[in-house]
Write a protein that holds these residues in place. Structure first.
Motif, PDB file in Angstrom:
ATOM      1  N   ALA A   1      38.435  29.872  -1.383  1.00 26.40           N
ATOM      2  CA  ALA A   1      37.680  28.643  -1.613  1.00 26.40           C
ATOM      3  C   ALA A   1      37.188  28.075  -0.288  1.00 26.40           C
ATOM      4  CB  ALA A   1      38.539  27.623  -2.348  1.00 26.40           C
ATOM      5  N   TYR A   2      38.011  28.208   0.751  1.00 25.11           N
ATOM      6  CA  TYR A   2      37.575  27.763   2.078  1.00 25.11           C
ATOM      7  C   TYR A   2      36.466  28.661   2.609  1.00 25.11           C
ATOM      8  CZ  TYR A   2      37.650  26.055   6.860  1.00 25.11           C
ATOM      9  OH  TYR A   2      37.259  25.502   8.070  1.00 25.11           O
ATOM     10  N   SER A   3      36.683  29.947   2.590  1.00 27.21           N
ATOM     11  CA  SER A   3      35.738  30.852   3.247  1.00 27.21           C
ATOM     12  C   SER A   3      34.390  30.923   2.541  1.00 27.21           C
ATOM     13  CB  SER A   3      36.339  32.259   3.359  1.00 27.21           C
ATOM     14  OG  SER A   3      36.451  32.875   2.095  1.00 27.21           O
ATOM     15  N   THR A   4      34.385  30.714   1.227  1.00 24.71           N
ATOM     16  CA  THR A   4      33.133  30.867   0.471  1.00 24.71           C
ATOM     17  C   THR A   4      32.407  29.548   0.253  1.00 24.71           C
ATOM     18  OG1 THR A   4      34.318  30.747  -1.645  1.00 24.71           O
ATOM     19  CG2 THR A   4      33.955  32.938  -0.707  1.00 24.71           C
ATOM     20  N   SER A   5      32.982  28.449   0.730  1.00 28.18           N
ATOM     21  CA  SER A   5      32.301  27.154   0.626  1.00 28.18           C
ATOM     22  C   SER A   5      31.403  26.967   1.842  1.00 28.18           C
ATOM     23  CB  SER A   5      33.321  26.013   0.567  1.00 28.18           C
ATOM     24  OG  SER A   5      34.136  26.109  -0.566  1.00 28.18           O
ATOM     25  N   GLY A   6      30.224  26.442   1.626  1.00 27.91           N
ATOM     26  CA  GLY A   6      29.364  26.134   2.751  1.00 27.91           C
ATOM     27  C   GLY A   6      28.919  27.360   3.517  1.00 27.91           C
ATOM     28  N   ASN A   7      29.001  27.269   4.845  1.00 25.63           N
ATOM     29  CA  ASN A   7      28.382  28.266   5.726  1.00 25.63           C
ATOM     30  C   ASN A   7      29.363  29.111   6.518  1.00 25.63           C
ATOM     31  OD1 ASN A   7      25.548  27.508   5.258  1.00 25.63           O
ATOM     32  ND2 ASN A   7      26.149  25.571   6.219  1.00 25.63           N
ATOM     33  N   PHE A   8      30.633  29.076   6.167  1.00 30.95           N
ATOM     34  CA  PHE A   8      31.621  29.797   6.964  1.00 30.95           C
ATOM     35  C   PHE A   8      31.265  31.271   7.113  1.00 30.95           C
ATOM     36  CE2 PHE A   8      35.591  32.150   7.558  1.00 30.95           C
ATOM     37  CZ  PHE A   8      36.145  31.483   8.640  1.00 30.95           C
TER      38      PHE A   8
ATOM     39  N   ARG B   1      32.313  22.677   8.109  1.00 28.72           N
ATOM     40  CA  ARG B   1      32.373  21.327   7.528  1.00 28.72           C
ATOM     41  C   ARG B   1      32.541  21.326   6.012  1.00 28.72           C
ATOM     42  NH1 ARG B   1      26.971  18.100   7.700  1.00 28.72           N
ATOM     43  NH2 ARG B   1      26.665  19.490   5.895  1.00 28.72           N
ATOM     44  N   ASP B   2      31.673  22.006   5.305  1.00 37.87           N
ATOM     45  CA  ASP B   2      31.730  21.971   3.842  1.00 37.87           C
ATOM     46  C   ASP B   2      32.996  22.648   3.313  1.00 37.87           C
ATOM     47  OD1 ASP B   2      29.327  20.667   3.957  1.00 37.87           O
ATOM     48  OD2 ASP B   2      28.122  22.396   3.369  1.00 37.87           O
TER      49      ASP B   2
END
Length: 394
Positions: free
Chosen positions: A231-238, A303-304
Motif C-alpha cells: 500500500a505504501y509502495s504503490t500509492s502516489g509516485n514511490f 508524500r502520498d
C-alpha cells in the motif's frame, strides 16, 4: 546565501544557491543540524498550538535532546496520555549520515500542519489520528555526519531481537541511551503503525531483518505486513523514482529485510515482536541529494504514500475494554485467523482501555486476556475501522 530553515510556504526560508555557467540558479541544499531541527520543531509548536505539541523522547550520549512532534487535534488537551486514536510513528536519522531521512520528516511536518483546515484529507487525518514524528533519533551522529552514535554504536543493531555482539552493536541490547529511551517512549505510547526512514537505496523493507523469508523466517502475519508495505509502495509516485532498487525477491518495490540482507538487533524487528507495532524500513534515496529541488523531489516521491499509510492505521478493529464500568489497562489482544492460526502482532489496551488492531477485511477470532480474565469474540472486520466494546466483567 539562503538556507531553508523554518515553515514551508509560511515562515523564513534560508537557501544556499549558486549560478551555473548557463546563468540558471541551482539551489544547493544545506542540511539541517540537530540544533536547527530542534528550533524548527519549537517554531512549529508555537505556530500551530491547536494541533501540535512536543515531547522529549530522551537525550543522546552527548546530551542532545531527542524530540518528538505530536500532530493531532488532541481530544484531551490537558492530558499527557495519547489520544484514543490510531497512533502512527515516523522516525528519521537513526543513522546520522543518512541526512535525507530527517529532511523528509521536516517536509512532512510542514505539509501536514500547513494544510490543516485547508485540505479535507489532511484535516480528517489530523482529527482522527495521533501522529508522532521523531525527525532525529541519532542527533550526535547527525551532528558529526556519521552512521553511528558518539560511542561508535549502530543504533539499528542495538535492539533486542536476535541481537548479537559486535564492535558496533553495543555491549548489550539497549546499551545505548538513544535506543533505551526510544524503547521506553514507544512502549508508553502503544503505537500501532510506524515507518523508519533511511537512505542508501529505494525500497520498502519488511520484517524480519534477522532471517530470510525465502527460508521460512517471516512474520506469521506476513500477508498483512505485505499488504501494508505494498500500500505504501504503490500509492502516489514511490515506484516512479528512477533510482528504485532492483533485487531478487523484490515485488512492487517491497522486499523482506533478510531477503535483502540479514541484520540483527534492528528497530523494525523489535517494534513488531515486542511492541505490537508494525514498523517498515523505507529507504527513500540512494544518496543524500545535493540540491533543494532534489530533496523536494524525494519528498514528493513519498508524500502520498505517507498520507495513505497514516490513513491505513485506522484499518482493522478498535474499541474499549472495561470491567463493569471501569476501563481495563494492559489487556492483551490476540487475533486468530480463519483456519485457526494465531497472529503474532500482540497489542494491549492503554489506561483508558483503548486498543487498535490493524487488520485486513475478513473473519477473525479475538481473545482478550488479563490475569485470570478471558473473553473470546468472533468478529467480521470490514477493513476500514470497526468499533467494539468488551466488558470483561460479564
Amino acid at each position: 546565501m539562503k538556507k531553508r530553515f523554518f515553515i514551508f510556504l509560511c515562515s523564513l526560508l534560508i537557501f544556499a544557491f549558486s549560478c551555473s555557467d548557463d546563468g540558471k540558479n541551482n539551489l544547493l541544499y544545506q542540511y539541517h543540524s540537530p540544533e536547527e531541527i530542534e528550533s524548527f520543531l519549537d517554531e512549529v509548536a508555537l505556530k500551530y498550538p491547536n494541533i501540535t505539541s512536543l515531547d522529549t523522547v530522551g537525550y543522546s550520549q552527548e546530551g542532545r535532546a531527542i524530540r518528538a512532534l505530536i500532530i493531532s487535534d488532541r481530544d484531551y488537551p490537558s492530558s499527557t496520555l495519547p489520544d484514543p486514536e490510531p497512533r502512527v510513528r515516523f522516525v528519521g536519522a537513526i543513522h546520522g549520515n543518512e541526512r535525507i531521512s530527517a529532511e523528509i520528516l521536516i517536509r512532512l511536518i510542514e505539509y501536514l500542519t500547513y494544510n490543516y483546515e485547508k485540505d479535507p484529507t489532511i484535516t480528517e487525518l489530523i482529527n482522527s489520528r495521533y501522529i508522532v514524528v521523531i525527525p532525529v533519533l541519532n542527533p550526535d551522529g547527525l551532528a558529526a555526519d556519521r552512521r553511528y552514535n558518539s560511542r561508535g554504536v549502530d543504533l539499528n543493531r542495538n535492539f533486542s531481537i536476535e541481537w548479537i555482539y559486535s564492535s558496533t552493536s553495543g555491549s548489550s541490547p539497549f546499551s545505548e541511551i538513544e535506543t533505551s529511551s526510544f524503547r521506553d517512549y514507544s512502549l508508553g505510547k502503544i503505537f500501532h503503525l510506524s515507518i523508519t526512514f533511511h537512505g542508501g537505496a529505494v525500497l520498502v523493507n519488511t520484517p524480519f531483518d534477522y532471517g530470510r523469508a525465502r527460508e521460512g523466517v517471516a512474520p506469521a502475519e506476513n500477508d498483512l505486513v505485505w499488504f501494508y508495505a505494498k500500500a505504501y509502495s504503490t500509492s502516489g509516485n514511490f515506484l516512479n523514482n528512477p533510482d528504485l532498487s532492483q533485487y531478487s525477491y523484490m515485488e512492487d518495490g517491497v522486499i523482506n529485510g533478510g531477503d535483502w540482507y540479514i541484520a540483527k538487533g534492528t528497530l523494525q524487528d523489535w517494534s513488531y515482536k515486542e511492541s505490537g507495532c508494525l514498523d517498515l524500513t523505507v529507504e527513500i534515496a540512494r544518496r543524500n541529494p545535493s540540491t533543494e529541488s532534489e530533496v523536494e523531489q524525494i519528498f514528493l516521491y513519498n508524500r502520498d504514500s505517507i498520507i495513505n499509510y497514516i490513513k491505513m492505521a485506522g484499518y482493522g478493529v478498535y474499541g474499549y475494554v472495561k470491567k463493569d464500568t471501569l476501563p481495563l489497562e494492559g489487556v492483551k489482544i490476540t487475533v486468530y485467523y480463519e483456519g485457526g492460526f494465531e497472529g503474532d502482532i500482540y497489542t494491549f489496551t492503554d489506561s483508558r482501555g483503548y486498543f487498535n488492531r490493524i487488520l485486513k477485511s475478513g473473519n477473525y477470532t479475538f481473545k482478550f486476556t488479563k490475569d485470570s480474565m478471558e473473553k473470546i469474540v468472533n468478529l467480521s472486520a470490514s477493513g476500514h475501522g470497526d468499533y467494539i466494546e468488551i466488558d470483561m466483567g460479564n
